[in-house]
Design a protein around this motif. Sequence first.
Motif, PDB file in Angstrom:
ATOM      1  N   UNK A 261       8.262   2.729 -10.144  1.00 25.31           N
ATOM      2  CA  UNK A 261       8.361   1.866  -9.112  1.00 25.31           C
ATOM      3  C   UNK A 261       9.325   0.866  -8.008  1.00 25.31           C
ATOM      4  N   UNK A 262      10.667   1.628  -9.838  1.00 21.25           N
ATOM      5  CA  UNK A 262      11.980   1.159  -9.090  1.00 21.25           C
ATOM      6  C   UNK A 262      12.303   2.199  -7.534  1.00 21.25           C
ATOM      7  N   UNK A 263      12.186   3.543  -7.788  1.00 19.83           N
ATOM      8  CA  UNK A 263      12.432   4.346  -6.973  1.00 19.83           C
ATOM      9  C   UNK A 263      11.353   4.230  -5.102  1.00 19.83           C
ATOM     10  N   UNK A 264       9.856   4.558  -5.986  1.00 16.83           N
ATOM     11  CA  UNK A 264       9.292   3.946  -4.939  1.00 16.83           C
ATOM     12  C   UNK A 264       9.379   2.730  -4.042  1.00 16.83           C
ATOM     13  N   UNK A 265       9.779   1.511  -4.482  1.00 17.30           N
ATOM     14  CA  UNK A 265      10.727   0.482  -3.923  1.00 17.30           C
ATOM     15  C   UNK A 265      11.440   1.033  -2.987  1.00 17.30           C
TER      16      UNK A 265
ATOM     17  N   UNK B 106       1.588  -1.163   0.203  1.00 15.91           N
ATOM     18  CA  UNK B 106       0.047  -0.051   0.298  1.00 15.91           C
ATOM     19  C   UNK B 106       1.113   1.160  -0.148  1.00 15.91           C
ATOM     20  N   UNK B 107       2.733   1.488   0.841  1.00 18.76           N
ATOM     21  CA  UNK B 107       2.771   1.978   0.781  1.00 18.76           C
ATOM     22  C   UNK B 107       2.985   2.794  -0.301  1.00 18.76           C
ATOM     23  N   UNK B 108       3.948   1.821  -1.450  1.00 12.83           N
ATOM     24  CA  UNK B 108       4.132   1.998  -2.070  1.00 12.83           C
ATOM     25  C   UNK B 108       2.921   2.496  -3.855  1.00 12.83           C
TER      26      UNK B 108
END
Length: 496
Positions: free
Chosen positions: A439-443, A331-333
């Motif tokens: 997604x790479x940065x958020x993860x 949910x956070x990602x």
Amino acid sequence: MHDPSKTYQDLIEENSLLKRRIQYLERSEGERKRTEQALIKSEAEISREQKFAQLLLDTSPAFIVAIGFDGKVMMMNQALLKALEYTTEEIRGTDYLTTFVPEEERGMLTGVFREIIREEKKTVNENQIRSKSGRTYFVQWYGQGVMFDGEAPNFFVGVGIDISERKKAEEALKDSEEKYRSLIENANEAIFVALDGKLVFVNPMTVTIMGYSGEELVSRSFTEFIHQDDRDMVIDRHVRRTKGEKTPNFYSFRLITKEGVIKWVELNSVLINWLGKPATLNFVNDITKRKQAEVALQESHTRLERNLKGAIDVISETIEVKGPYAPGHHQHVSALTSAIARELGLTNFQVQGIELAAAVYDIGLITIPIEFLQNSEKLDGIKLTLYQGYPQTGHDAVKKIESPWPIAEIILQHRECFDGSGFPKGIKGEAILIEARIIAVADAIEDLTSNKISRPGMRIDEALGIIENNSGTKYDPQVVTACLRLFKEKGYKMEG
């Protein structure tokens, strides 16, 4: 010799008479000289007038010809000689009709000549003349008979204007009008003109779509055919357009046919001048079937999205149960990827897709032993190879799920690095989907700030520093910039 019989008085009278005769002769001589001078002056004036008249003939751009009643050419001015490519010597005495007029027009022109002779009136006509080389001119002639002796005309004079270019323009305009008329009459879209709230012109397709005859359509206000829920909008835009205000060029609304059937149409309207008044030229397409298909597609898309989201929620919960993450990780990602995507200006459709992908991007991890995941930085050999294959495993697991978004490809690429040092394919730069780069940065942010068995979570400023240091290598610089702007300028905070 002196006559002695004459008295002195007689001599005086004779002398007086002689003086009067001398004076008469002197006056007569003066008058003769004045007459001669006047005649010389008159001849000079006539000569000047003749030269002036000839100058007018030779410099006039109009065609001028004199033709005897026998049909023979008496003279032509320089403009006509030049156009016909003849000299004065060549044309004098030639038959005008057979030499200069195309055969198909000789009969008509013979009638014009007879009219001048019979009715002695001026004529205006158009006909063609042909030059020595075969070039054809269209000429508008003004003809009249000329009288020198008696009361009947002795010959014709014609003054002509070359209207060849005008004729070409008229023919081109006629051809153009016929082409446009054919296009309008055979168009697959309805075309009509609206003036002062009424239809003043409709093409056959308008009749077909509406079910009314052309006479019925042009006798009523066009607002009568518009669905009541759309009527105010259409009227408002029509009025504003006729006033020169800016309105949408394309929009759709509903029409009601003569049979009471509701049809969706798409209209493209432009402002024109019709009979000196502002009007609108309208092009209308029947989009009823398209609208029905759009509704069906939207309903199908909604069902698909609902089913897909349900499946993804189940998968996401499974990953969190079996994976190395704390509750709420996905949910956070998902929330952060959505925020970065909007900051970058992605469309709502793309944002929806990236939110779903962020919930299952690491589904392949459920095939990796938990102990590998807890120490992924220290893996090597077969263990590292197995670990780096999880994006491919995740891709293969979801690629058959029907989706309007490239979720499987996003899963496959989310561990690729901007400089090409990532896995599993080693692609780089913009060859990596923008969703995967986000997604790479958020993860990474979520991973760095989360508590793990091997280490506590970092502060957000420390995590952002690591992300910034790897901009251009691991991560896309524009994605990093957008992420930093969210946290540092817009006060974004991680959920939980």
